[in-house]
Design an enzyme around this catalytic site. Structure first.
Site, short mmCIF file in Angstrom:
data_model
loop_
_atom_site.label_atom_id
_atom_site.label_comp_id
_atom_site.label_asym_id
_atom_site.label_seq_id
_atom_site.Cartn_x
_atom_site.Cartn_y
_atom_site.Cartn_z
N ASN A 1 72.60 35.42 9.31
CA ASN A 1 73.70 34.93 8.46
C ASN A 1 74.63 34.03 9.26
OD1 ASN A 1 75.39 34.80 6.13
ND2 ASN A 1 76.74 36.34 7.04
N HIS B 1 78.70 32.75 9.19
CA HIS B 1 79.99 33.15 8.59
C HIS B 1 81.11 32.28 9.18
CE1 HIS B 1 82.74 35.79 6.50
NE2 HIS B 1 83.49 35.76 7.58
N SER C 1 80.48 32.10 13.20
CA SER C 1 79.62 33.12 13.81
C SER C 1 78.24 33.11 13.16
CB SER C 1 80.21 34.53 13.61
OG SER C 1 81.51 34.62 14.14
N ASP D 1 79.11 41.45 7.05
CA ASP D 1 79.31 40.57 8.22
C ASP D 1 79.51 41.35 9.52
OD1 ASP D 1 79.23 38.31 6.47
OD2 ASP D 1 81.32 38.65 5.97
C1 GAR Z 1 79.58 28.29 4.74
O1 GAR Z 1 80.77 27.86 5.34
C2 GAR Z 1 79.20 29.67 5.23
O2 GAR Z 1 79.63 29.93 6.52
C3 GAR Z 1 79.94 30.54 4.24
O3 GAR Z 1 79.77 29.89 3.01
C4 GAR Z 1 79.77 28.48 3.23
C5 GAR Z 1 78.66 27.87 2.41
O4 GAR Z 1 78.77 26.48 2.44
N1 GAR Z 1 79.39 31.87 4.21
C6 GAR Z 1 80.12 32.97 3.99
O5 GAR Z 1 81.31 32.95 3.75
C7 GAR Z 1 79.34 34.28 4.08
N2 GAR Z 1 80.20 35.40 4.11
P1 GAR Z 1 77.56 25.56 1.95
O6 GAR Z 1 77.14 26.07 0.57
O7 GAR Z 1 78.13 24.19 1.86
O8 GAR Z 1 76.46 25.69 2.95
#
Ligand code: GAR
Length: 194
Positions: free
Chosen positions: A107, A109, A136, A145
């Site tokens: 994952n 984050h 991370s 997470d």
């Molecule tokens: C990313 O910034 C990722 O780190 C986050 O969602 C976004 C997706 O962006 N993930 C989380 O918050 C997981 N807990 P994207 O759809 O443009 O790739």
């Protein structure tokens, strides 16, 4: 060569970064499937454009997480998926997928875990008025997470940082870091040495 499935609930810029890394030979993997839990997610359009099959589901239409994860698992097995890559997938992974893909679900984050887990990590960081946040990448376990960290990169917050400006900084890091970390993981994993 690893077969991967990418799970993405949102706009899919990380999905795209991974696709682009494969296309430019920076990442040795075959993206076999997009798994998406939102019918309106832009990541689906991206997958269509890239000719990557997708499995789109609506959690509410299933009696339980076990039920939809069993269906996902069946597809992962059919496609001989080695690794599951979460890229903005906003659901907790349940025991059905975890026990079948132990140590093989990754994952990303948008915070320096263990700080700001869960939803809206960027908003949480701004609210807490921290001077530094980051990205991370970690193995997924049953927690939110909480799994072992594989890599982290920090970013400084400016005085007048906004959600949009911090998100842009974080995305810039994510789009480089995620393919690099996956490449390292895929090319040094035990199975390749067998
Ligand atoms: C990313 O910034 C990722 O780190 C986050 O969602 C976004 C997706 O962006 N993930 C989380 O918050 C997981 N807990 P994207 O759809 O443009 O790739």
């Amino acid at each position: 060569m690893k077969n991967i499935a990418i799970f993405a609930s949102g706009t899919g810029t990380n999905f795209q970064a991974i696709v682009d890394a494969v296309k430019t030979d920076k990442l040795s993997a075959v993206i076999k499937l997009l798994v998406c839990d939102r019918q309106d997610a832009y990541s689906i359009e991206r997958a269509i454009k890239e000719k990557i099959p997708s499995f789109v589901f609506t959690a509410k239409e299933y009696a339980s997480k076990e039920e939809y994860e069993t269906e996902i698992l069946q597809r992962l097995k059919e496609l001989e998926i080695d690794y599951v890559v979460l890229a903005g997938y906003m659901r907790l992974i349940g025991p059905t997928l975890l026990k079948n893909y132990e140590g093989r679900i990754i994952n990303i984050h948008p915070s320096l875990l263990p700080a700001f887990p869960g939803k809206d990590a960027i908003g949480q960081a701004l609210k807490a008025k921290v001077k530094e946040s980051g990205v991370s990448i970690h193995f997924v376990d049953e927690g939110m997470d909480t799994g072992p960290i594989i890599a982290q990169q920090s970013v400084s917050l400016s005085e007048n940082e906004t959600i949009e400006s911090l998100q842009a900084k974080i995305h810039e890091i994510e789009h480089k870091l995620y393919p690099q970390v996956l490449q390292r993981l895929f090319t040094t994993s035990q199975e390749d040495n067998k």
